[in-house]
Write a protein that holds these residues in place. Structure first.
Motif, mmCIF file in Angstrom:
data_model
loop_
_atom_site.group_PDB
_atom_site.id
_atom_site.type_symbol
_atom_site.label_atom_id
_atom_site.label_comp_id
_atom_site.label_asym_id
_atom_site.label_seq_id
_atom_site.Cartn_x
_atom_site.Cartn_y
_atom_site.Cartn_z
ATOM 1 N N SER A 1 17.644 -5.193 7.768
ATOM 2 C CA SER A 1 17.804 -4.233 6.682
ATOM 3 C C SER A 1 17.101 -4.672 5.418
ATOM 4 C CB SER A 1 19.296 -4.040 6.394
ATOM 5 O OG SER A 1 19.882 -5.268 6.009
ATOM 6 N N SER A 2 16.813 -5.955 5.294
ATOM 7 C CA SER A 2 16.186 -6.447 4.086
ATOM 8 C C SER A 2 14.676 -6.501 4.182
ATOM 9 C CB SER A 2 16.717 -7.856 3.771
ATOM 10 O OG SER A 2 16.315 -8.749 4.787
ATOM 11 N N ARG A 3 14.132 -6.154 5.317
ATOM 12 C CA ARG A 3 12.679 -6.219 5.476
ATOM 13 C C ARG A 3 11.994 -5.162 4.634
ATOM 14 N NH1 ARG A 3 12.224 -6.913 12.031
ATOM 15 N NH2 ARG A 3 13.124 -8.972 12.126
ATOM 16 N N ASN A 4 10.918 -5.562 4.035
ATOM 17 C CA ASN A 4 10.139 -4.623 3.255
ATOM 18 C C ASN A 4 9.415 -3.682 4.200
ATOM 19 O OD1 ASN A 4 8.148 -3.369 1.628
ATOM 20 N ND2 ASN A 4 8.230 -5.085 0.187
ATOM 21 N N GLN A 5 9.560 -2.383 3.961
ATOM 22 C CA GLN A 5 8.990 -1.411 4.897
ATOM 23 C C GLN A 5 7.478 -1.537 5.009
ATOM 24 O OE1 GLN A 5 10.323 2.470 3.742
ATOM 25 N NE2 GLN A 5 12.386 2.156 4.510
ATOM 26 N N LYS A 6 6.830 -1.902 3.932
ATOM 27 C CA LYS A 6 5.363 -1.905 3.963
ATOM 28 C C LYS A 6 4.805 -2.970 4.902
ATOM 29 C CE LYS A 6 4.724 -5.036 -0.005
ATOM 30 N NZ LYS A 6 4.183 -5.142 -1.366
ATOM 31 N N ASP A 7 5.605 -4.023 5.215
ATOM 32 C CA ASP A 7 5.057 -5.033 6.123
ATOM 33 C C ASP A 7 5.584 -4.871 7.537
ATOM 34 O OD1 ASP A 7 7.121 -7.926 5.178
ATOM 35 O OD2 ASP A 7 7.645 -5.979 6.032
ATOM 36 N N GLN A 8 6.303 -3.787 7.797
ATOM 37 C CA GLN A 8 6.850 -3.569 9.127
ATOM 38 C C GLN A 8 5.790 -3.466 10.212
ATOM 39 O OE1 GLN A 8 9.992 -3.683 9.827
ATOM 40 N NE2 GLN A 8 9.987 -3.033 11.951
ATOM 41 N N PRO A 9 4.658 -2.748 10.036
ATOM 42 C CA PRO A 9 3.702 -2.638 11.114
ATOM 43 C C PRO A 9 3.193 -3.977 11.624
ATOM 44 C CG PRO A 9 3.246 -0.989 9.453
ATOM 45 C CD PRO A 9 4.313 -1.882 8.899
ATOM 46 N N SER A 10 2.947 -4.936 10.712
ATOM 47 C CA SER A 10 2.412 -6.206 11.156
ATOM 48 C C SER A 10 3.411 -6.962 12.017
ATOM 49 C CB SER A 10 2.018 -7.071 9.954
ATOM 50 O OG SER A 10 3.167 -7.438 9.222
ATOM 51 N N ARG A 11 4.714 -6.605 11.914
ATOM 52 C CA ARG A 11 5.729 -7.252 12.714
ATOM 53 C C ARG A 11 6.069 -6.427 13.940
ATOM 54 N NH1 ARG A 11 9.964 -9.691 8.206
ATOM 55 N NH2 ARG A 11 8.421 -10.783 6.969
ATOM 56 N N SER A 12 5.399 -5.314 14.120
ATOM 57 C CA SER A 12 5.728 -4.426 15.235
ATOM 58 C C SER A 12 4.649 -4.410 16.299
ATOM 59 C CB SER A 12 5.926 -2.996 14.708
ATOM 60 O OG SER A 12 6.955 -2.950 13.777
ATOM 61 N N THR A 13 3.682 -5.317 16.224
ATOM 62 C CA THR A 13 2.551 -5.203 17.117
ATOM 63 C C THR A 13 1.948 -6.552 17.464
ATOM 64 O OG1 THR A 13 0.321 -4.301 17.343
ATOM 65 C CG2 THR A 13 1.048 -4.806 15.124
ATOM 66 N N TYR A 14 1.404 -6.658 18.664
ATOM 67 C CA TYR A 14 0.630 -7.824 19.042
ATOM 68 C C TYR A 14 -0.799 -7.716 18.525
ATOM 69 C CZ TYR A 14 4.124 -9.294 22.494
ATOM 70 O OH TYR A 14 5.256 -9.727 23.126
ATOM 71 N N PHE A 15 -1.176 -6.548 18.038
ATOM 72 C CA PHE A 15 -2.552 -6.307 17.612
ATOM 73 C C PHE A 15 -2.811 -6.948 16.263
ATOM 74 C CE2 PHE A 15 -1.482 -2.922 20.517
ATOM 75 C CZ PHE A 15 -2.638 -2.721 21.264
ATOM 76 N N ASN A 16 -3.971 -7.597 16.116
ATOM 77 C CA ASN A 16 -4.356 -8.070 14.797
ATOM 78 C C ASN A 16 -4.926 -6.901 13.996
ATOM 79 O OD1 ASN A 16 -7.118 -7.712 15.534
ATOM 80 N ND2 ASN A 16 -7.158 -9.762 16.444
ATOM 81 N N GLN A 17 -5.257 -7.141 12.735
ATOM 82 C CA GLN A 17 -5.695 -6.046 11.864
ATOM 83 C C GLN A 17 -6.967 -5.371 12.383
ATOM 84 O OE1 GLN A 17 -4.025 -4.666 9.253
ATOM 85 N NE2 GLN A 17 -2.391 -6.009 10.003
ATOM 86 N N GLU A 18 -7.873 -6.164 12.925
ATOM 87 C CA GLU A 18 -9.115 -5.592 13.460
ATOM 88 C C GLU A 18 -8.816 -4.674 14.642
ATOM 89 O OE1 GLU A 18 -13.075 -4.837 13.260
ATOM 90 O OE2 GLU A 18 -11.968 -6.191 11.909
ATOM 91 N N GLU A 19 -7.910 -5.105 15.510
ATOM 92 C CA GLU A 19 -7.548 -4.295 16.675
ATOM 93 C C GLU A 19 -6.785 -3.040 16.263
ATOM 94 O OE1 GLU A 19 -7.113 -7.731 20.133
ATOM 95 O OE2 GLU A 19 -5.484 -7.401 18.715
#
Length: 415
Positions: A5-23
């Motif tokens: 509940s304390s996670r910042n929403q804006k960084d959620q995608p990076s924690r939801s995927t095995y993909f790096n930013q390029e992918e």
């Protein structure tokens, strides 16, 4: 670290995927160009990569240093368990011996012969051992690191590989101090041993070496957990996930990190389900869901150590009857998982009221927002999340029983 509940929403995608930013950029551009038909193959390829990732860990050092016992401990085995690396006080390893992880066979620990023996003189060792094939090296000593250890380290360094020094049998050292009748300050004694090892390695030309002090018979004491964090932190993302899933369930923190790893698979599996669910062929959506859900649930259960074999290994490690561990497992997910079971889950009230639940689709990379909460995507996403949470809670209960800990552990990221 913090709760979900304390996670910042804006960084959620990076924690939801095995993909790096390029992918992720490629994923998004593929979707913009050709919709799901171009996106789904990329997700399928990534899931295939996860299944096929290899991690080869070399363990070397002088005979009798505890290499085999270390390998067994890392694999969650006791020395007398079936499939355990052979241990002994004499040189038992005559050639590189592979020891696959019981649940992740492509995560393999290699017991390398000791360097500098009559069978493996130092000047021939580097050529014979084919060191390029290993992802990183763990160099073990039971007393002090030798000239041969330093030679090996320099050879590994030339290959651009990571290496780690492990000083084993630290429990024996501390017990020796106690037997001498001296007042023992564990932290001070460990720091003295660590400084001695570091000083010898620096004198031999190894700059700023990290030395981890461990006992192969007590994975939750000394530097074992610190070592595991360091090893994971220096791996590429995809190999880091494999390493984390391979760790035996000895702490609540390890279980939470496994949950974080497995959480990343959920949206990919749900996307595949949603893609087929969008095809107007009667019955195809549900058939696909069972094909996705059954192996996913079985895999999650095994990664979290709730299958019979994993529970037995943990019981052996903790010195507890396996019945004690099984007694605290309160979930039907440890039974047979087949199509009938999955249908019952879909029909159960907990899983069917998807549209009333805030799933957070906006945070799922690229494709989440194109599916409704009641779609095949939404149902699969919600169901797998519930399954993962249920299994995690039961795995935590097992660890508390095995190691008699009541430590409260908040959810962690995989970083």
């Amino acid at each position: 670290m913090g709760g979900a509940s304390s996670r910042n929403q804006k960084d959620q995608p990076s924690r939801s995927t095995y993909f790096n930013q390029e992918e992720l950029k490629k994923l998004k551009s593929s979707y913009d160009e050709g919709g799901l038909e171009m996106t789904v193959p990329l997700i399928q390829e990534k899931l295939k990569d996860l299944d096929n990732i290899e991690l080869n860990i070399a363990v070397t050092g002088k005979s009798g240093a505890g290499k085999s016992s270390f390998i067994n401990t890392m694999r969650g085995l006791q020395n007398n368990d079936e499939g355990a690396a052979k241990t002994g006080t004499t040189e038992t390893t005559m050639e590189p011996a592979p020891y696959p992880h019981p649940n992740l066979p492509k995560v393999c620990f290699w017991d390398l012969p000791g360097m500098g023996t009559s069978n493996f003189p130092a000047n021939e060792y580097l050529k014979k051992m084919n060191l390029k094939q290993y992802d990183f090296f763990i160099i073990i000593s039971a007393c002090r690191f030798t000239e041969n250890d330093v030679k090996l380290t320099k050879g590994i360094k030339r290959l651009g590989k990571n290496f780690y020094f492990v000083r084993s049998k630290i429990d024996i050292d501390l017990n020796s101090v106690r037997k001498e009748g001296k007042k023992l300050n564990k932290e001070e004694e460990m720091e003295k041993i660590r400084n001695y090892c570091v000083s010898n390695l620096e004198k031999a030309g190894i700059s700023s070496p990290n030395v981890f002090l461990v006992s192969n018979f007590d994975i939750n004491e000394f530097d074992f957990q610190k070592l595991n964090k360091t090893l994971a932190g220096n791996l590429s993302d995809i190999k880091k996930q494999a390493f984390m899933l391979s760790l035996p369930n000895t702490t609540l923190e390890i279980i939470e990190k496994k949950r974080a790893v497995l959480k990343k698979q959920v949206w990919m599996l749900a996307t595949l389900s949603g893609f087929v669910g969008a095809v107007p062929v009667p019955g195809l959506s549900f058939a696909c869901d069972t094909g996705i859900l059954i192996p996913a649930i079985i895999g999650f259960r095994q990664y979290l150590g709730l299958d019979d074999a994993s529970l037995q290994r943990l019981a052996n490690m903790a010195g507890k009857p396996v019945e004690d561990l099984k007694a605290v497992v309160k979930t039907p997910l440890v039974g047979e998982i087949d199509k009938t079971f999955v249908i019952k889950m879909f029909l159960g009230g907990t899983f069917i009221a998807i549209s009333a639940v805030e799933i957070g689709l906006d945070f799922i990379p690229v494709v989440g927002s194109i599916f409704g909460g009641a779609s095949s995507f939404g149902m699969t996403y919600k169901l797998l999340n519930d399954v993962l949470n249920d299994l995690t809670e039961n795995a935590q209960s097992v660890v508390k029983t095995a190691f008699e800990t009541e430590i409260v552990c908040t959810k962690t990221s995989d970083h």
